[in-house]
Write an enzyme that holds these catalytic residues in place. Structure first.
Site, short mmCIF file in Angstrom:
data_model
loop_
_atom_site.label_atom_id
_atom_site.label_comp_id
_atom_site.label_asym_id
_atom_site.label_seq_id
_atom_site.Cartn_x
_atom_site.Cartn_y
_atom_site.Cartn_z
N GLU A 123 1.30 6.18 -10.76
CA GLU A 123 2.88 5.89 -9.48
C GLU A 123 3.63 4.79 -9.76
OE1 GLU A 123 1.98 7.42 -5.81
OE2 GLU A 123 4.79 7.87 -5.06
N MET A 265 -4.76 5.80 -4.43
CA MET A 265 -3.69 6.70 -4.79
C MET A 265 -3.71 8.51 -5.06
SD MET A 265 -1.01 7.50 -6.62
CE MET A 265 -0.22 8.97 -7.08
N GLU A 266 -3.49 9.41 -4.78
CA GLU A 266 -3.77 10.43 -4.77
C GLU A 266 -3.76 11.31 -5.90
OE1 GLU A 266 -0.57 9.25 -4.12
OE2 GLU A 266 1.19 10.16 -3.95
N ASN A 267 -3.85 11.15 -7.18
CA ASN A 267 -4.20 11.57 -8.11
C ASN A 267 -4.65 12.73 -8.55
OD1 ASN A 267 -3.25 8.85 -9.57
ND2 ASN A 267 -5.27 8.28 -9.23
N HIS A 299 -5.12 10.53 4.14
CA HIS A 299 -3.76 10.26 3.72
C HIS A 299 -3.45 10.88 1.92
CE1 HIS A 299 0.31 8.18 3.44
NE2 HIS A 299 -0.12 7.91 2.03
N GLU A 300 -4.75 10.48 1.18
CA GLU A 300 -4.81 11.04 0.22
C GLU A 300 -5.22 12.14 -0.38
OE1 GLU A 300 -3.19 8.46 -1.60
OE2 GLU A 300 -3.26 6.44 -0.09
N GLU A 322 5.63 10.70 1.21
CA GLU A 322 5.21 9.98 1.73
C GLU A 322 5.78 9.87 3.24
OE1 GLU A 322 2.90 8.34 0.91
OE2 GLU A 322 3.60 8.16 -1.44
N1 TRP Z 1 1.13 7.28 -3.59
C1 TRP Z 1 0.12 6.18 -2.94
C2 TRP Z 1 0.24 6.68 -1.69
O1 TRP Z 1 -0.63 7.28 -0.97
C3 TRP Z 1 1.11 4.61 -3.09
C4 TRP Z 1 0.53 3.95 -4.59
C5 TRP Z 1 -0.72 3.55 -5.05
C6 TRP Z 1 2.03 3.31 -4.98
N2 TRP Z 1 -0.63 3.02 -5.77
C7 TRP Z 1 0.43 2.51 -6.15
C8 TRP Z 1 2.60 3.04 -5.41
C9 TRP Z 1 1.20 1.59 -6.98
C10 TRP Z 1 3.38 2.22 -6.51
C11 TRP Z 1 2.74 1.77 -6.93
O2 TRP Z 1 0.63 6.18 -1.00
ZN ZN Z 2 1.03 8.09 0.13
#
Ligand code: TRP
Ligand code: ZN
Length: 890
Positions: A123, A265-267, A299-300, A322
């Site tokens: 992301e 990061m929510e992968n 959150h994730e 978000e």
């Molecule tokens: N989506 C992630 C969150 O939980 C945000 C995020 C993680 C992100 N790594 C990133 C956004 C790198 C931009 C670039 O909010």
């Molecule tokens: Zn998020």
């Protein structure tokens, strides 16, 4: 690659893609120096769009081969696009082979190396740095991923979904094959190849299914994962209980990595986390760190439904996932905190965060709506407007339809859109449609201005009690300020939660509006839909003070027109803890603002008396007292003025703190003694509130002792620092010394460093504490510059870079904004240096001066000059260029 002049992308230009990618079959031969990527894509033409070449995104890739249905084809490069002439068939298989160099990837976007392992961050647009793709969130595909690599270096090979096969290969290598059954956009792809160990736990969801939870960390860190695992289990249980949203995967993995640009990061099924939001022990993490882990893990995890099952059509809709997910994690933390006062403490902390960073953003050159209209680099729009203000917008919907109504709206949202990539409009429509009689549904178009208009609305309130008529008339009016790119504003829907507090009785009065047959309750939400509105309360038996914007029911700037006497009534009697806290803050703020022109402040007895009353009040929570007794931050005070003199703000606020330290000296000593935690450390609200108040008391006691030449409290603080059994107390004592007592601070800092030199997250605290110390005679700035050369300092690790640079530039205005412009020179040099390594991080740091226009002279001219110097460079990344050029725009 430098791309300072990247084109502006506009929301109104959205078109669905010319092709869909339905299936992705990836094979990666993993090697830090050179990874080979083989990608096999099943592609379909999108009949909605005219026939055209296939244009794939790609960045920093080395292309080896392109085949369509097994045949080689002609292709060309246009900027960062790979263009393939339209294949004849409506459906075809595209095979691409390319290489990448993870160890050279310092952007931490795409596939990169960290501490011997390989990790991804896709992301928002990192997938295109792994292979050519339609790297946009509305293209959703089912992924099968085969990872091959050296078994010694990379014993653990992870990707999204389920492990379907694994085995040995020649030459000490092995492989693992993963399949994710859920179609997903490329930004949710992830892989990890590293030498890791896992804490594992099985959970059973209400449907009776068992799921495996795993948290992967480096060898040696396993004993710091208990809190993260507890938080994950609590998240699974909470989302099912509150929103009926179960875990949909057989296996859910979290992996902690040292080098990471954001929090986590929510992968899908494979969350990647900054170690800061996973690792914690009593000895190394503070109460705030434990809370941070709970909320980021939540959150994730919550993104699995709000973000992954339903995703964004395009990046302008980022707040769809978000804002909603921040709202959900805030509610989770509140539900976990338990008691009403612990919930209020959570709410106050969230509001503080919003005001500290989002309000200034909304008043500066980066102002943008929750759903932005244009961007140059999407990474720059992961902002507090999209996240925190976005969460407030969702919270207002929740306020307007109620807890049950909101849950119904969420169900309808999933019924309609599960598996789709949608827009903010789709979300608001679902919540409204599930509550057709609500003020939200009735005024939906008006409400949605929160998505399209930037800027913080100004709400002003004036009340009048009429003794003869027994009425209280409340006149509310709103003004929506002009912001960058939005000259014309319309009124917005503002929910104003309120009550009336009897001026003499202190009682909550019954509320009956003109035209209503009978009073109902003593709390209600007034819905403002026009620029000015009048509300007349009848049968008001006593003169009263309006308690407005309870719980901070809307993200506005409130001018309540109240007097000090009114505020003292609310501070003492209001039933709403948020308004009580706010009343105390406003009392302090008023005094700070009055003192600014002269620079001198003499605290009056009524104020000191009220603060003492708060501190001693047996009915209040210690955590609440701590929040109420800390005056508004320098940043927040600065926000209330038109021309900021950061040195003046600092001096005045320091003076207030110093006087509170002196005049409440005995009370602080009492508070310190009364709030010791004798039981073993647990990261729970009852304990953390006491620790917070004791630490504040200690800091006050040391301050006052230094002023009077007393050595007892500094000595005690040093002793406590040495003997502390947990990081919260140890850091609290160290901070008390660093902030006030240079002689004891030096040996304490040295000792702290020696104790924790092998704990990166604790070293971050060591740097941060020094960078945030109250400035005196330029010593803090000089020390920060010195720390740049410390052997433990590096710009390559984002946490470390933030602990020094962001701490100084964002959280220590008096050290950063110097009359000799030294801070600005430092800023310009670091922006350029960091931009060459990590543009995402550099552009965040660059924002420290985006509001230079708000400064008073001589700061303004000096800051402008520094910004202009950076702007003159031709080698900036598009991330940093966008920030710098916006800062200079009229
Ligand atoms: N989506 C992630 C969150 O939980 C945000 C995020 C993680 C992100 N790594 C990133 C956004 C790198 C931009 C670039 O909010
Ligand atoms: Zn998020």
């Amino acid at each position: 690659m430098r791309e300072g002049t990247a084109p502006l992308i506009r929301r109104e230009d959205y078109l669905s893609p010319a092709y869909w990618i339905r299936q992705v079959d990836l094979t990666l031969d993993l090697d830090a120096a050179k990874t080979i990527v083989a990608s096999k894509l099943t592609i379909e033409r999108n009949g909605q769009q005219p026939a055209q070449p296939l244009r794939l995104h790609g960045e920093d890739l080395n292309l080896l081969r392109v085949l369509v249905d097994g045949q080689s084809v002609s292709f060309r490069h246009e900027d960062d696009m790979l263009v393939i002439d339209a294949p004849a068939a409506d459906q075809f298989v595209l095979e691409i082979r390319n290489t990448i160099a993870p160890e050279k990837n310092t952007h931490l976007s795409g596939l990169y190396a960290s501490g011997g392992g390989l990790y991804t961050q896709c992301e928002a647009e990192g997938f295109r740095r792994i292979t050519y793709f339609l790297d946009r969130p509305d293209v959703m595909a089912v992924y099968t991923v085969t990872l091959r690599g050296d078994k010694k270096k990379y014993p653990v090979l992870l990707s999204n979904g389920n492990l379907v096969e694994q085995g040995e290969l020649d030459g000490g290598r092995h492989f693992a094959k993963w399949h994710d059954p859920f179609p997903k956009p490329s930004y949710l792809f992830a892989l990890v190849a590293a030498d890791l160990v896992a804490r594992e736990q099985w959970v059973r969801t209400r449907g009776g299914k068992d799921h495996l939870l795993q948290i992967f960390v480096k060898r040696g860190d396993l004993d710091k994962t208990e809190h993260a695992m507890n938080s994950l289990i609590a998240s699974v249980v909470w989302d099912e209980a509150r929103f009926n949203l179960p875990l949909d995967l057989e296996r859910f993995m979290i992996v902690a990595v040292d080098d990471f640009n954001m929090g986590a990061m929510e992968n899908k099924g494979l969350n990647l986390f900054n170690t800061k939001y996973v690792l914690a022990s009593a000895a190394t993490a503070t109460d705030a760190d434990f809370d941070g882990i709970e909320s980021v893990v939540g959150h994730e995890y919550f993104h699995n439904w709000t973000g992954n099952r339903i995703t964004c059509r395009d990046w302008f809709q980022l707040s769809l996932k978000e804002g909603l997910t921040v709202f959900r994690d805030q509610e989770f933390s509140m539900d976990m905190a338990g008691s009403a006062s612990a919930r209020a403490v959570c709410r106050i902390a969230d509001v503080l965060r919003l005001r500290e960073s989002q309000f200034p953003e909304d008043a500066g050159p980066m102002a943008h709506p929750v759903r932005p209209d244009a961007y140059q680099a999407i990474d720059n729009f992961y902002t507090s407007t999209v996240y925190e203000k976005g969460a407030e917008v969702v919270r207002m919907m929740h306020t307007l339809v109620g807890r049950e109504g909101f849950a119904k709206g969420m169900s309808l949202y999933f019924q309609r859109h599960d598996g789709q990539a949608v827009t903010c409009d789709d979300f608001a429509q679902a919540i409204a449609d599930a509550n057709p009689d609500s003020a939200l549904a009735v005024n939906l178009a008006l409400f949605k201005r929160w998505y399209s208009q930037s800027g913080t609305p100004h709400l002003s309130a004036r009340g009048q009690y009429d003794t003869a008529a027994s009425t209280f008339t409340l006149e509310l009016s709103q003004a929506n300020p002009v912001t960058a790119a939005q000259p014309n504003k319309l009124p917005q829907l503002i929910p104003v939660a309120m009550g009336l507090v009897g001026r003499h009785s202190g009682q909550a009065l019954a509320l009956q509006l003109e035209g209503e047959a009978a009073p109902s309750g003593s709390h209600r939400v007034l819905v403002m839909t026009e620029a000015t509105q009048r509300f007349v309360f009848t049968h008001v038996t006593e003169d009263c003070v309006p308690s407005l914007l309870r719980g901070f029911s809307a993200p506005v700037l409130l001018d309540d027109g109240l007097t000090d006497a009114d505020r003292l009534v609310l501070l003492a009697h209001d039933s709403d803890p948020f308004t009580r806290w706010e009343s105390g803050q406003k009392l302090a703020l008023g005094r700070l603002l009055t003192a600014l022109p002269t620079g001198t402040l003499e605290l009056d007895e009524p104020f000191v008396h009220a603060m003492r009353g708060l501190l001693r009040d047996p009915s209040l929570d210690p955590a609440f007292k701590e929040l109420a007794l800390v005056p508004p931050s320098e940043g927040y005070v600065a926000e209330q003025t038109t021309e900021v003199d950061p040195q003046r703000v600092h001096a005045v606020r320091e003076s207030m703190v110093q006087q509170l330290a002196a005049r409440l000296n005995e009370d602080w000593a009492w508070a310190f003694a009364e709030h010791q935690v004798r039981e073993g450390y647990r990261p729970v609200a009852e304990q953390s509130g006491k620790r917070a108040l004791a630490n504040l008391a200690l800091a006050m006691l040391v301050r006052h002792a230094v002023a009077t030449g007393d050595t007892v409290w500094p000595g005690r603080a040093y002793q406590r620092f040495k003997d502390a059994s947990n990081m919260t107390d140890r850091l609290g004592a160290l901070q008390a010394l660093v902030n006030a007592h240079a002689e004891l601070a030096a040996p304490a800092l040295e000792r702290f460093h020696a104790l924790f030199r092998h704990e990166p997250l604790v070293l971050d605290k060591w740097f941060m504490l020094q960078a945030r110390a109250p400035e005196r005679d330029g010593r803090v700035f000089a020390q920060a510059k010195q720390l740049l050369k410390h052997p433990d300092f590096t710009l390559g690790n984002p946490n470390r870079a933030r602990s020094l640079l962001m701490a100084l530039a964002f959280f220590n205005p008096a050290a950063f904004h110097r009359a000799d412009a030294g801070g600005y020179v430092f800023w310009a040099e670091r922006v350029v240096e960091l931009d060459a390594i990590n543009p995402q991080l550099a552009s965040r740091f660059a924002r420290a001066l985006d509001r230079w226009r708000h400064l008073a002279e001589p700061y303004r001219s000096a800051a402008r000059e520094a910004v202009a110097r950076v702007a003159a460079r031709t080698d900036l990344s598009s991330d940093t260029a966008e920030i710098i050029h916006r800062a200079l725009q009229e």
